[in-house]
Design a protein around this motif. Structure first.
Motif, mmCIF file in Angstrom:
data_model
loop_
_atom_site.group_PDB
_atom_site.id
_atom_site.type_symbol
_atom_site.label_atom_id
_atom_site.label_comp_id
_atom_site.label_asym_id
_atom_site.label_seq_id
_atom_site.Cartn_x
_atom_site.Cartn_y
_atom_site.Cartn_z
ATOM 1 N N LYS A 269 28.510 0.789 -61.035
ATOM 2 C CA LYS A 269 27.888 -0.078 -62.119
ATOM 3 C C LYS A 269 28.384 -1.519 -62.223
ATOM 4 C CE LYS A 269 27.475 -0.552 -67.194
ATOM 5 N NZ LYS A 269 27.756 0.049 -68.587
ATOM 6 N N ASP A 274 27.534 -7.420 -70.766
ATOM 7 C CA ASP A 274 26.850 -6.509 -71.306
ATOM 8 C C ASP A 274 26.906 -6.663 -72.960
ATOM 9 O OD1 ASP A 274 25.590 -4.227 -72.672
ATOM 10 O OD2 ASP A 274 27.226 -2.663 -72.067
ATOM 11 N N ASP A 292 32.496 -4.975 -67.483
ATOM 12 C CA ASP A 292 31.393 -3.973 -67.376
ATOM 13 C C ASP A 292 30.898 -3.748 -65.793
ATOM 14 O OD1 ASP A 292 30.267 -1.849 -68.635
ATOM 15 O OD2 ASP A 292 28.689 -2.839 -69.154
ATOM 16 N N GLU A 353 22.740 0.827 -71.065
ATOM 17 C CA GLU A 353 21.932 0.018 -69.780
ATOM 18 C C GLU A 353 22.571 0.484 -68.609
ATOM 19 O OE1 GLU A 353 24.445 -1.119 -71.301
ATOM 20 O OE2 GLU A 353 25.695 -1.808 -69.760
ATOM 21 N N THR A 378 31.654 1.883 -65.972
ATOM 22 C CA THR A 378 32.282 1.842 -67.206
ATOM 23 C C THR A 378 30.957 2.057 -68.241
ATOM 24 O OG1 THR A 378 31.687 -0.416 -67.092
ATOM 25 C CG2 THR A 378 34.060 -0.071 -66.997
#
Ligand code: BES
Ligand code: ZN
Ligand code: ZN
Length: 503
Positions: A269, A274, A292, A353, A378
């Motif tokens: 990711k 974020d 993130d 997301e 994460t």
């Protein structure tokens, strides 16, 4: 910092600090007799000093406890350092790594520029790799943006690993392996440490391209247009709220020869920031959301090590990278997006997301021949509620593959704990208007997130690692600085390296 292996006589090693590991007394009164490698003449000469320290309780051998003797007798080193190894029967490579890191982090500020650590084991060389890793990881600080000129004055020039008894393996290659893995983990930490204004998705793509170029790996960047052509609506829906365009980074490692059939995909990711999007996060602590992209950075760090250690299987990295922002074009709660897999997703919360971008990346990995997939993300705050900061949360659709992964994670010294994925939890993921919602209810948040991903991974054997509570340290540990930890890099590398032996 230069790493060295030495097999010279301990008392002749001319360093600023010679360190030996001493264990807790096994019985009352055993004192110096149990002082770790007490057979070393250099240490034995100081046994009166050690006995005194133990008698007064100034040194008990507790894990990471330290005592320093200046100008020890009969030893070329300027200081003799005893460091606690805890209980002898509990001592393992995990403690060796941390002992090495603790020595570096506590002696460097005192102006020590060279350290030698004696690692004495029956096998001779099994602790060389973790000692090297600990030293390199301990030497890393999150101080890139501190302009204090003094920060470079206190630096370590050399860390030597002393092996009094030579074992079967090659000491040099064990040391080199530790250096490669830890330097790669530090690359991960460098990337995670970058704030979001210095590292946009485009910057992460450039950093990945540079790493791949430096280490002879093939790198392909899929831009927004290409992703739109392919139909990656889940990923693009997240990206549309930011003026910084998204990328899907693909990096390939191919071994000279490999057992037919297996192809490992690593997926990470890469949300460079974020905010939560329209479902905006509270401002308190939001600055931390620059980490993130720790899953993405772990995958890139692992590929750096893999390119040098050359495991026997093909490994492809898939790193979706976006910024989760909220401009006038941002996606709204209730929006329905078309994922690459063909499944439609109702975005009930724009802050969930990570799973949206991973869904398309995992589908893409499947379409490109992955036989095994591991992702690191994460992903949920809930994983910290479940496991605290000490274990990665692991999820799978294939028990056997997870058991193999856990074996590698254990060997790498990264604590990982499995969470359940019973079919019942899937019931939490119901959308009235699309195939799937992107959130479940209030309960089992990490598990519903994993179930969401599984919908895109099945039927390929897959392991999902939720690293939200392990990728960042709020307070420094004795052996690691505050900030990014680089977690998952060592497990990834071990998994690839051990591939043939753990089938
Ligand atoms: N990036 C966060 C998860 C996270 C939280 C990482 C804390 C590191 C520390 C993720 O995108 C997120 O916001 N998840 C939500 C999911 C929720 C909306 C279902 C969460 O955990 O609150
Ligand atoms: Zn979020
Ligand atoms: Zn997130």
């Amino acid at each position: 910092m230069q790493l060295k292996i030495e097999t010279a006589q301990i008392e002749k090693i001319g360093v600023d600090a010679l360190a030996v590991i001493c264990f807790e007394a096994e019985q009352e009164g055993a004192a110096a007799a149990t002082a770790g490698p007490a057979a070393d003449p250099g240490v034995a000469a100081q046994s009166g000093w050690l006995a005194d320290l133990r008698a007064t309780g100034e040194f008990t051998g507790k894990l990471y406890e330290m005592a320093v003797l200046h100008r020890p007798q009969g030893v070329a080193a300027k200081r003799l350092v005893v460091i606690g190894g805890g209980k002898r029967d509990k001592f393992s490579s995990v403690e060796v790594r941390r002992v090495a890191g603790t020595l570096v982090r506590s002696l460097k500020p005192k102006g020590v520029r060279s350290i030698a650590l004696v690692v004495d084991t029956p096998n001779g060389d099994e602790y060389v790799t973790p000692a090297a890793e600990g030293a390199v990881l301990g030497d890393w600080e999150a101080d890139k943006y501190k302009s204090d000129p003094k920060k470079n004055e206190k630096k370590l020039d050399r860390f030597s690993v002393i092996v009094p008894r030579v074992g079967s393996g090659s000491l040099e290659s064990a040391l080199e392996r530790g250096r490669i893995i830890a330097e790669s983990q530090n690359l991960t930490r460098d990337l995670v440490n970058e704030p979001a204004n210095k590292l946009t998705p485009g910057d992460l793509a450039k950093a990945a391209q540079k790493m791949a170029g430096d280490f002879g790996l093939e790198c392909e960047l899929l831009n927004q247009e290409r992703m739109a052509e392919l139909g990656m609506g889940a990923l693009l829906g997240v990206a549309q709220g930011s003026t910084n365009p998204p990328f899907l980074i693909v990096i390939k490692y191919r071994p000279a020869s490999s057992k037919a059939g297996c192809h490992l995909a690593l997926v990470g990711k890469g949300v460079t920031f974020d905010t939560g999007g329209i479902s905006i996060k509270p401002s308190d602590g939001m600055e931390k959301m620059k980490y993130d992209m720790a899953g993405a950075a772990a995958v890139l760090g692992a590929m750096r090590a893999i390119s040098q250690l050359k495991p026997p299987i093909p490994v492809t990295a898939y790193v979706p990278t976006v910024e989760n922002m909220l401009n006038g074009n941002a996606q709204r709660p209730g929006d329905i997006v078309h994922s690459l897999s063909g499944k439609t997703i109702e975005v009930l919360n724009t802050d969930a997301e990570g799973r949206l971008i991973l869904a398309d990346a995992i589908t893409y990995a499947n379409r490109n021949g992955a036989t095994h997939i591991v992702d690191a993300a994460t992903l949920t705050g809930a994983i910290g509620i479940a496991l605290g900061h000490y274990n990665i949360g692991a999820f799978t659709n294939d028990e056997e593959f997870l058991q193999r992964f856990l074996k590698s994670a254990r060997a790498a010294g990264e604590k990982t704990w499995q969470l359940p994925m019973d079919e019942e939890y899937k019931e939490y993921l119901k959308s009235a208007f699309a195939d799937l919602p992107n959130i479940g209810g209030r309960y089992g948040g990490s598990i519903t997130a994993a179930w969401f991903l599984r919908e895109f991974a099945d039927p390929t054997p897959w392991v999902h690692l939720d690293i939200a509570s392990t990728a960042w340290l709020d307070e420094a540990k004795g052996w690691l600085s505050k900030g990014p930890t680089g977690v998952a890099v060592r497990s990834f590398v071990h998994l690839a390296m051990d591939w043939n032996s753990i089938q």
